[in-house]
Write an enzyme that holds these catalytic residues in place. Structure first.
Site, short mmCIF file in Angstrom:
data_model
loop_
_atom_site.label_atom_id
_atom_site.label_comp_id
_atom_site.label_asym_id
_atom_site.label_seq_id
_atom_site.Cartn_x
_atom_site.Cartn_y
_atom_site.Cartn_z
N GLU A 2 -10.49 -1.34 -13.24
CA GLU A 2 -9.66 -2.52 -13.37
C GLU A 2 -10.02 -3.91 -13.23
O GLU A 2 -11.10 -4.00 -12.39
CB GLU A 2 -8.45 -2.32 -12.34
CG GLU A 2 -7.63 -1.04 -12.59
CD GLU A 2 -6.64 -0.87 -11.52
OE1 GLU A 2 -6.36 -1.66 -10.49
OE2 GLU A 2 -5.64 0.23 -11.42
N CYS A 25 -10.81 -11.47 -11.12
CA CYS A 25 -11.27 -10.41 -10.00
C CYS A 25 -11.83 -9.03 -10.71
O CYS A 25 -11.15 -8.50 -11.73
CB CYS A 25 -10.21 -10.29 -9.35
SG CYS A 25 -10.15 -8.62 -7.99
N CYS A 28 -14.23 4.26 -4.98
CA CYS A 28 -14.82 3.69 -3.83
C CYS A 28 -15.01 4.84 -2.71
O CYS A 28 -14.05 5.77 -2.82
CB CYS A 28 -13.86 2.69 -3.50
SG CYS A 28 -14.39 1.63 -1.99
N CYS A 69 -10.28 3.05 2.81
CA CYS A 69 -9.29 2.43 3.84
C CYS A 69 -7.94 2.88 3.45
O CYS A 69 -7.45 3.37 2.00
CB CYS A 69 -9.20 0.89 3.24
SG CYS A 69 -10.79 0.05 3.34
N CYS A 112 -5.29 1.78 0.34
CA CYS A 112 -5.94 1.30 -0.61
C CYS A 112 -5.84 2.54 -1.59
O CYS A 112 -6.04 3.57 -1.31
CB CYS A 112 -7.37 0.71 -0.60
SG CYS A 112 -8.24 0.22 -2.02
N CYS A 114 -5.43 -3.04 -5.93
CA CYS A 114 -6.55 -2.50 -6.29
C CYS A 114 -6.46 -1.03 -6.58
O CYS A 114 -6.11 -0.13 -5.64
CB CYS A 114 -7.20 -2.38 -4.87
SG CYS A 114 -9.01 -2.75 -5.07
N1 SAH Z 1 -14.25 -3.39 -0.88
C1 SAH Z 1 -13.96 -4.86 -0.76
C2 SAH Z 1 -13.39 -5.45 -2.15
C3 SAH Z 1 -12.14 -4.55 -2.78
S1 SAH Z 1 -10.60 -4.84 -1.98
C4 SAH Z 1 -13.25 -4.99 0.41
O1 SAH Z 1 -12.79 -4.19 1.22
O2 SAH Z 1 -13.06 -6.21 0.55
C5 SAH Z 1 -10.03 -6.29 -2.08
C6 SAH Z 1 -9.12 -6.52 -0.89
O3 SAH Z 1 -7.66 -5.97 -1.18
C7 SAH Z 1 -9.44 -6.08 0.31
O4 SAH Z 1 -9.08 -6.98 1.53
C8 SAH Z 1 -8.72 -4.83 0.65
O5 SAH Z 1 -8.73 -4.48 2.03
C9 SAH Z 1 -7.39 -5.26 0.22
N2 SAH Z 1 -6.61 -4.21 -0.38
C10 SAH Z 1 -6.72 -3.04 -0.97
N3 SAH Z 1 -5.61 -2.27 -1.10
C11 SAH Z 1 -4.64 -3.22 -0.91
C12 SAH Z 1 -3.11 -3.08 -0.88
N4 SAH Z 1 -2.67 -1.97 -1.26
N5 SAH Z 1 -2.55 -4.09 -0.42
C13 SAH Z 1 -2.93 -5.18 0.16
N6 SAH Z 1 -4.23 -5.44 0.19
C14 SAH Z 1 -5.22 -4.30 -0.41
#
Ligand code: SAH
Length: 341
Positions: free
Chosen positions: A91, A104, A111, A115, A118, A332
């Site tokens: 994406e 972006c 990944c 997290c 995510c 994401c």
């Molecule tokens: N792996 C990297 C970049 C990708 S995620 C990182 O962790 O920074 C980009 C951002 O979106 C990160 O801050 C991540 O924690 C956040 N993110 C992912 N899923 C999310 C969600 N469902 N709601 C809000 N932020 C989210």
């Protein structure tokens, strides 16, 4: 087959000279087609002989993205689902701002950081993206929208610092004056906190913005949201961020996704202010975008404001990043999951 769009000018010169017995200046022509004109196939390179175009097609592959779906939000945000040469799907998001046009991009298919909130990590990591595949997201969106993209954030699917070499190659190609010539200052790399790679990136002394996904201000809370916190402690990560600022002079951005009942209390805000006290930094507060498979709810707007006020009282600047593209599976990895076969 050589991945020609991932080659630097010097590598392209060597490839054309050694593999195809071409004069050096051809590299400039090919580079121009690939990175300035953003061309999608060797057939389009009309100032090269037919014979050379055929030879190129035999020895090199031109990695491009194919648009599978696009969703447009009322606010102009567009979310793209692209497929790659092996069918992997990623994406990318197009965000028109008053200061320019931003994209972006994803750095990995899937990944492996896990997290808890995510969607990108639900099926683990498929593979790293090549530099050419990162570039193709920017080029594809630029061609689709007809605008010159001048900001890139590496904040889509994947952990960019887990794909370090290809990331650096991408950064060097997207800023090459003979190609799209983006300013390094307009690039942002977001990481979940791979401390050794943050230090390594600091050593490169690139004037880009580092964004650290913090999401919690104590070791214990961070571990609950981000498994990576068990590998690299909050102390180690914060140390690496300070080092990044020392080496580059660039203010670090901290990303803090607010999740109802988990990290959004005023006490959490006070802890965050203590953690960041005295640091030259900025905080982005992002109300979490709820993902179906994840047990995370968005805080109500009043809680978000209370959190921000608490930070402000303690002298920490923050911005609330609200809802761009909420109506289009903005988080994401969400679009990819919804359209999974
Ligand atoms: N792996 C990297 C970049 C990708 S995620 C990182 O962790 O920074 C980009 C951002 O979106 C990160 O801050 C991540 O924690 C956040 N993110 C992912 N899923 C999310 C969600 N469902 N709601 C809000 N932020 C989210």
């Amino acid at each position: 087959m050589k991945d020609i769009k991932s080659m630097t000018m010097e590598e392209l010169e060597a490839f054309l000279e050694e593999d195809l017995q071409q004069p050096k200046y051809r590299a400039k022509q090919v580079f121009d087609w690939l990175h300035k004109k953003m061309c999608g196939g060797f057939g389009e390179m009309t100032n090269l002989s037919k014979d050379l175009r055929e030879k190129l097609a035999q020895k090199a592959e031109l990695r491009d993205t194919t648009q599978v779906a696009v969703q447009e939000s009322a606010d102009g945000t567009r979310k793209y689902l692209f497929s790659l040469c092996d069918g992997e799907r990623i994406e990318s998001v197009y965000l028109p701002h008053d200061y320019g046009y931003s994209v972006c991009i994803s750095s990995q298919a899937g990944c492996r950081q896990g997290c808890r909130f995510c969607a990108s990590t639900l099926d683990g990591l498929s593979r790293n993206l090549t530099a050419s595949e990162m570039l193709s997201q920017v080029y594809g969106i630029s061609k689709d929208t007809g605008v010159r993209i001048d900001h890139v954030v590496v904040m889509g699917m994947g952990e960019p610092l887990d794909n370090y070499e290809n990331l650096i190659r991408f950064l060097s190609l997207i800023t090459d004056p003979r190609g799209q010539n983006l300013s390094m200052r307009n690039l942002t790399v977001s990481t979940c906190g791979l401390a050794p790679e943050i230090r390594r990136l600091a050593e490169e002394k690139l004037p880009l913005t580092l964004a650290l996904s913090l999401h919690a201000a104590t070791q214990k809370k961070r571990e609950l949201l981000m498994p990576v916190a068990r590998r690299f402690s909050l102390d180690e990560v914060m140390g690496a961020c300070r080092y990044y600022f020392e080496k580059t002079g660039r203010r670090v951005t901290f990303e803090y996704s607010l999740i109802a009942g988990k990290n959004d209390s005023e006490e959490d805000a006070a802890e965050l202010a203590t953690l960041l006290a005295g640091m030259n930094c900025h905080v982005n507060l992002i109300p979490v975008n709820p993902v179906e498979e994840r047990d995370c709810a968005e805080p109500d707007p009043a809680a978000v404001l209370r959190f921000q006020n608490k930070l402000e009282k303690k002298g920490i600047n923050s911005t609330i990043r609200r809802g761009m593209g909420r109506d289009i599976d903005g988080a994401c990895g969400q679009l990819r999951r919804r359209l999974k076969e």
